[in-house]
Design a protein around this motif. Structure first.
Motif, PDB file in Angstrom:
ATOM      1  N   LEU A 124      22.481  -5.867 -13.229  1.00 15.99           N
ATOM      2  CA  LEU A 124      23.681  -5.915 -12.392  1.00 15.99           C
ATOM      3  C   LEU A 124      23.506  -5.064 -11.135  1.00 15.99           C
ATOM      4  O   LEU A 124      23.719  -5.521 -10.013  1.00 15.99           O
ATOM      5  CB  LEU A 124      24.842  -5.384 -13.235  1.00 15.99           C
ATOM      6  CG  LEU A 124      26.268  -5.661 -12.792  1.00 15.99           C
ATOM      7  CD1 LEU A 124      26.556  -7.146 -12.822  1.00 15.99           C
ATOM      8  CD2 LEU A 124      27.242  -4.917 -13.697  1.00 15.99           C
ATOM      9  N   VAL A 125      23.059  -3.824 -11.363  1.00 14.99           N
ATOM     10  CA  VAL A 125      22.897  -2.898 -10.246  1.00 14.99           C
ATOM     11  C   VAL A 125      21.782  -3.370  -9.311  1.00 14.99           C
ATOM     12  O   VAL A 125      21.905  -3.306  -8.089  1.00 14.99           O
ATOM     13  CB  VAL A 125      22.614  -1.460 -10.765  1.00 14.99           C
ATOM     14  CG1 VAL A 125      22.255  -0.529  -9.627  1.00 14.99           C
ATOM     15  CG2 VAL A 125      23.834  -0.926 -11.511  1.00 14.99           C
ATOM     16  N   GLU A 126      20.727  -3.907  -9.900  1.00 15.01           N
ATOM     17  CA  GLU A 126      19.612  -4.375  -9.082  1.00 15.01           C
ATOM     18  C   GLU A 126      20.031  -5.557  -8.202  1.00 15.01           C
ATOM     19  O   GLU A 126      19.724  -5.612  -7.018  1.00 15.01           O
ATOM     20  CB  GLU A 126      18.447  -4.780  -9.985  1.00 15.01           C
ATOM     21  CG  GLU A 126      17.145  -4.971  -9.220  1.00 15.01           C
ATOM     22  CD  GLU A 126      16.033  -5.550 -10.094  1.00 15.01           C
ATOM     23  OE1 GLU A 126      15.943  -5.135 -11.267  1.00 15.01           O
ATOM     24  OE2 GLU A 126      15.297  -6.424  -9.595  1.00 15.01           O
ATOM     25  N   LYS A 127      20.758  -6.496  -8.808  1.00 14.19           N
ATOM     26  CA  LYS A 127      21.220  -7.664  -8.040  1.00 14.19           C
ATOM     27  C   LYS A 127      22.176  -7.255  -6.935  1.00 14.19           C
ATOM     28  O   LYS A 127      22.136  -7.791  -5.832  1.00 14.19           O
ATOM     29  CB  LYS A 127      21.929  -8.663  -8.965  1.00 14.19           C
ATOM     30  CG  LYS A 127      20.988  -9.613  -9.672  1.00 14.19           C
ATOM     31  CD  LYS A 127      21.766 -10.760 -10.269  1.00 14.19           C
ATOM     32  CE  LYS A 127      21.562 -12.032  -9.477  1.00 14.19           C
ATOM     33  NZ  LYS A 127      21.796 -13.237 -10.272  1.00 14.19           N
ATOM     34  N   ARG A 128      23.053  -6.302  -7.260  1.00 15.05           N
ATOM     35  CA  ARG A 128      24.011  -5.830  -6.259  1.00 15.05           C
ATOM     36  C   ARG A 128      23.272  -5.156  -5.109  1.00 15.05           C
ATOM     37  O   ARG A 128      23.588  -5.347  -3.943  1.00 15.05           O
ATOM     38  CB  ARG A 128      25.009  -4.860  -6.894  1.00 15.05           C
ATOM     39  CG  ARG A 128      26.245  -4.600  -6.048  1.00 15.05           C
ATOM     40  CD  ARG A 128      27.158  -3.565  -6.691  1.00 15.05           C
ATOM     41  NE  ARG A 128      27.551  -3.929  -8.031  1.00 15.05           N
ATOM     42  CZ  ARG A 128      27.688  -3.057  -9.034  1.00 15.05           C
ATOM     43  NH1 ARG A 128      27.465  -1.771  -8.848  1.00 15.05           N
ATOM     44  NH2 ARG A 128      28.041  -3.461 -10.238  1.00 15.05           N
ATOM     45  N   PHE A 129      22.235  -4.392  -5.474  1.00 16.85           N
ATOM     46  CA  PHE A 129      21.434  -3.715  -4.458  1.00 16.85           C
ATOM     47  C   PHE A 129      20.763  -4.737  -3.532  1.00 16.85           C
ATOM     48  O   PHE A 129      20.791  -4.605  -2.312  1.00 16.85           O
ATOM     49  CB  PHE A 129      20.387  -2.831  -5.131  1.00 16.85           C
ATOM     50  CG  PHE A 129      19.629  -1.960  -4.161  1.00 16.85           C
ATOM     51  CD1 PHE A 129      20.186  -0.780  -3.697  1.00 16.85           C
ATOM     52  CD2 PHE A 129      18.365  -2.326  -3.710  1.00 16.85           C
ATOM     53  CE1 PHE A 129      19.503   0.024  -2.803  1.00 16.85           C
ATOM     54  CE2 PHE A 129      17.675  -1.524  -2.810  1.00 16.85           C
ATOM     55  CZ  PHE A 129      18.243  -0.348  -2.360  1.00 16.85           C
ATOM     56  N   GLU A 130      20.188  -5.769  -4.137  1.00 15.85           N
ATOM     57  CA  GLU A 130      19.546  -6.813  -3.324  1.00 15.85           C
ATOM     58  C   GLU A 130      20.541  -7.467  -2.381  1.00 15.85           C
ATOM     59  O   GLU A 130      20.241  -7.750  -1.226  1.00 15.85           O
ATOM     60  CB  GLU A 130      18.935  -7.885  -4.234  1.00 15.85           C
ATOM     61  CG  GLU A 130      17.574  -7.494  -4.774  1.00 15.85           C
ATOM     62  CD  GLU A 130      17.142  -8.374  -5.932  1.00 15.85           C
ATOM     63  OE1 GLU A 130      17.682  -9.487  -6.081  1.00 15.85           O
ATOM     64  OE2 GLU A 130      16.269  -7.932  -6.704  1.00 15.85           O
ATOM     65  N   ARG A 131      21.730  -7.717  -2.907  1.00 15.10           N
ATOM     66  CA  ARG A 131      22.778  -8.320  -2.076  1.00 15.10           C
ATOM     67  C   ARG A 131      23.092  -7.419  -0.886  1.00 15.10           C
ATOM     68  O   ARG A 131      23.164  -7.874   0.255  1.00 15.10           O
ATOM     69  CB  ARG A 131      24.027  -8.538  -2.931  1.00 15.10           C
ATOM     70  CG  ARG A 131      25.335  -8.629  -2.155  1.00 15.10           C
ATOM     71  CD  ARG A 131      26.521  -8.499  -3.091  1.00 15.10           C
ATOM     72  NE  ARG A 131      26.645  -9.668  -3.929  1.00 15.10           N
ATOM     73  CZ  ARG A 131      27.415 -10.720  -3.626  1.00 15.10           C
ATOM     74  NH1 ARG A 131      28.135 -10.729  -2.529  1.00 15.10           N
ATOM     75  NH2 ARG A 131      27.465 -11.748  -4.417  1.00 15.10           N
ATOM     76  N   LEU A 132      23.247  -6.129  -1.154  1.00 13.48           N
ATOM     77  CA  LEU A 132      23.583  -5.193  -0.078  1.00 13.48           C
ATOM     78  C   LEU A 132      22.468  -5.132   0.959  1.00 13.48           C
ATOM     79  O   LEU A 132      22.718  -5.085   2.163  1.00 13.48           O
ATOM     80  CB  LEU A 132      23.864  -3.799  -0.655  1.00 13.48           C
ATOM     81  CG  LEU A 132      25.132  -3.686  -1.507  1.00 13.48           C
ATOM     82  CD1 LEU A 132      25.189  -2.346  -2.232  1.00 13.48           C
ATOM     83  CD2 LEU A 132      26.372  -3.870  -0.650  1.00 13.48           C
ATOM     84  N   MET A 133      21.208  -5.148   0.467  1.00 17.68           N
ATOM     85  CA  MET A 133      20.075  -5.067   1.394  1.00 17.68           C
ATOM     86  C   MET A 133      19.956  -6.321   2.262  1.00 17.68           C
ATOM     87  O   MET A 133      19.365  -6.290   3.330  1.00 17.68           O
ATOM     88  CB  MET A 133      18.765  -4.845   0.630  1.00 17.68           C
ATOM     89  CG  MET A 133      18.638  -3.468   0.005  1.00 17.68           C
ATOM     90  SD  MET A 133      18.897  -2.119   1.178  1.00 17.68           S
ATOM     91  CE  MET A 133      20.289  -1.292   0.441  1.00 17.68           C
TER      92      MET A 133
END
Lengths: 289, 322
Positions: free
Chosen positions: B302-311
């Protein structure tokens, strides 16, 4: 007109103003704070801090990096990232025109310069805002260069420092610019996870979207003396609350008093202070300076 | 509730007034005019439909600020059950411009957080027109941490002109409060579903809008600065707000096409304010879908996907470094 000026015969007044005009452009500089007339080279050798009153003048990004980083072994990160005009934005001027005018004025492609180097031999990555480029506003390029700097720090396990000088978000990039707040701040979480220090140095001015994202997320938050730092601009606040703001409101000294920042550091002490903090945070021995 | 009409809705307002008069006449009239009334009602409906089919961004901004638009507490009532409002930041005050608490969504425990505007003058002042102070963001942060601790999904509802630009707000660290939320939301280990339900006003909106799914109601807006603010800075005149609204790209449809949000949730004909219940139902379905998208992810994923989205946010080009 003061009573003294009224008393002076017109001839003397003329002579005085003529003398003023004859000063060659660029040789002298007037301190915006104490109005002392300073020899420009004196000012520059003093890191653009007024020798009379200590006022810290605004500096260009590369000048700042020159002052902070060791001369050897530094290189730029993320300068391959350059701006586009995602919204075809046009107000009284096109965004593309504003970009190229800012580019002509500053020689920069956008409002951020990132460099890897060292401070008194302590290796670091430093991201620095260029206020003269569209008010140091944060758009997609600033966000991406910041992230690339953070990533370089992460990969090499180096401390990351950001020097801010900005009016906030770049309106001409609409919501893309707002999202840079979330993007840059998210990048910092990864540094924290690896226990890498993140320092922020807030300079005049640090407002809006940058102030309200990573600026206060530093492990140590440093400000230069007298810098205007805040979320909303003083004019907006005055219009909202309809009262005059107290003197010194939103200045570094005010923020220190309110507990918002860790310390105020004179620009001329910045190198040694930052190196000291970094070695302390990373459990390194002190540097003999 | 009598509908308040916006300026551009004048033709509908005229028609509705006529219908109202006919209804009044019908009560003590021998002639049956109900046919005429229903004909006019149909006309009003189709007029509304036509008008709302081609709203300008500036008009949409007016609808997003409509005084009868459903607010967070309305959705808390219609979409969730057992809403238990929790108060205060534990440090300074309870900011009434942000509400939040525990609730159940389809029987499942969750946290609800949202900006809250007021309907009448008294409540507007109480809610500070939906403009939070630092303690509002810190209350939201406390609730998000609570969600993480107990493994509850977070639903946020965004509806603010912006964070409050006041003296006290600055003194208590408005910047830090917003920045802290961005930071924590980037690494929060439970799902965050953010929906812009009215005005998404800049950093004050983003401070509760970093999510795994970000959605907008059809006539809501989301922008880095208000159209008036943008116009007064760049055009030197707030009168140019319609132009600013157009060029900044503040509407749900535009932001969807720019890839900045995941989904646009349709509103009832004539806007959410005309039918709170219908709006709540379609919003509920959208929230269900959004939650399903992220429900199976582990906290790390979840956190990784959210991070990718933000980047991925941002538009730029790359050229060979000189």
């Amino acid at each position: 007109m003061s009573w003294l000026q009224k008393l002076l015969p017109p001839k003397i007044k003329r002579a005085e103003s003529a003398a003023r005009k004859s000063i060659p452009e660029g040789l002298w500089s007037k301190c915006p704070a104490c109005e002392a007339v300073l020899y420009r080279s004196d000012l520059e050798s003093n890191q653009s801090v007024c020798p009379k009153c200590g006022h810290h003048q605004r500096l260009r990004a590369r000048a700042r990096l020159d002052l902070l980083l060791d001369a050897e072994g530094r290189f730029e990160i993320g300068n391959e990232v350059v701006p586009v005009d995602p919204l075809k934005f046009k107000d009284s001027r096109r965004y593309t025109e504003r970009l190229s005018a800012a580019n002509d004025d500053t020689g920069e492609a956008d409002a951020m310069v990132v460099m890897q180097g060292s401070i008194l031999t302590v290796p670091v990555v430093v991201a620095c805002f260029e206020f003269d480029f569209l008010g140091g506003s944060m758009g997609s390029v600033v966000g991406e260069r910041f992230v690339r700097g953070a990533k370089a720090a992460l990969e090499q396990r180096l401390p990351f420092i950001c020097i801010t000088a900005t009016g906030g978000a770049r309106m001409q990039e609409g919501l893309f610019s707002l999202m840079q707040m979330a993007k840059t701040t998210a990048a910092i979480t990864q540094l924290a996870e690896r226990k890498l220090p993140f320092l922020t140095i807030l300079t005049d001015p640090t407002m809006g979207g940058v102030s309200a994202s990573f600026a206060f997320m530093g492990d140590v938050v440093i400000a230069e003396p007298g810098a205007l730092i805040g979320f909303a601009g003083p004019r907006v606040i005055e219009q909202t609350v309809r009262e005059t703001l107290p003197g010194g409101f939103q200045r570094s000294e005010f923020l220190l008093e309110k507990g918002a920042i860790d310390m105020i550091v004179d620009r001329r002490e910045m190198r040694s202070k930052v190196a000291e903090l970094l070695t302390l945070l990373t459990r390194q021995p002190a540097i003999g300076v | 509730m009598k509908t308040t009409f916006l300026d551009f809705e004048q033709p509908i307002a005229d028609l509705e007034e006529k219908i109202e008069k006919l209804r009044f006449v019908q009560d003590d009239s021998a002639v049956d005019i109900s046919e005429e009334i229903s004909r006019l009602e149909a006309k009003s409906e189709s007029l509304t439909k036509d008008l709302y089919a081609k709203l300008t961004p500036w008009q949409i901004a007016q609808v997003a600020r409509h005084p009868q638009r459903p607010y967070t507490l309305d959705y808390a009532r219609h979409i969730f059950t057992d809403f238990q409002e929790l108060h205060g930041d534990r440090a300074f005050a309870d900011d009434k411009a942000i509400v939040g608490g525990l609730a159940r969504f389809n029987g499942q425990s969750c946290i609800v957080i949202g900006h809250q505007k007021g309907r009448d003058t008294k409540e507007k002042i109480l809610r500070n027109f939906g403009m939070p102070r630092p303690e509002g963001y810190r209350k939201a942060l406390r609730l998000m941490r609570m969600a993480e601790k107990f493994g509850l999904p977070v639903f946020t509802f965004v509806d603010t002109p912006g964070a409050y630009p006041g003296i006290g707000a600055e003194e208590r660290g408005q910047s830090e409060a917003i920045g802290r939320n961005l930071y924590v939301m980037a690494e929060l280990k439970v799902p965050i579903i953010a929906t812009v339900i009215g005005e998404g006003g800049s950093g004050g909106a983003l401070a509760i809008a970093v999510g795994d799914q970000v959605m907008m109601l059809q006539y809501s807006t989301y922008a880095v600065i208000s159209p008036e603010g943008c116009a007064s800075i760049l055009w030197k005149s707030a009168e140019k707000a319609p132009e600013a609204a157009e060029t900044m790209g503040i509407t749900a449809a535009r932001l969807k096409s720019l890839g900045l949000i995941d989904r646009v949730i349709n509103e009832p004909v004539g806007g959410a304010h005309r039918d709170h219940r219908a709006m709540s139902q379609s919003l509920k379905r959208a929230l269900q879908d959004a939650l399903r998208q992220v429900a199976d992810l582990s906290p790390a994923e979840l956190v990784e996907k959210r991070f990718e989205r933000l980047m991925s946010y941002g538009r730029y080009k790359e050229q060979n470094a000189a």
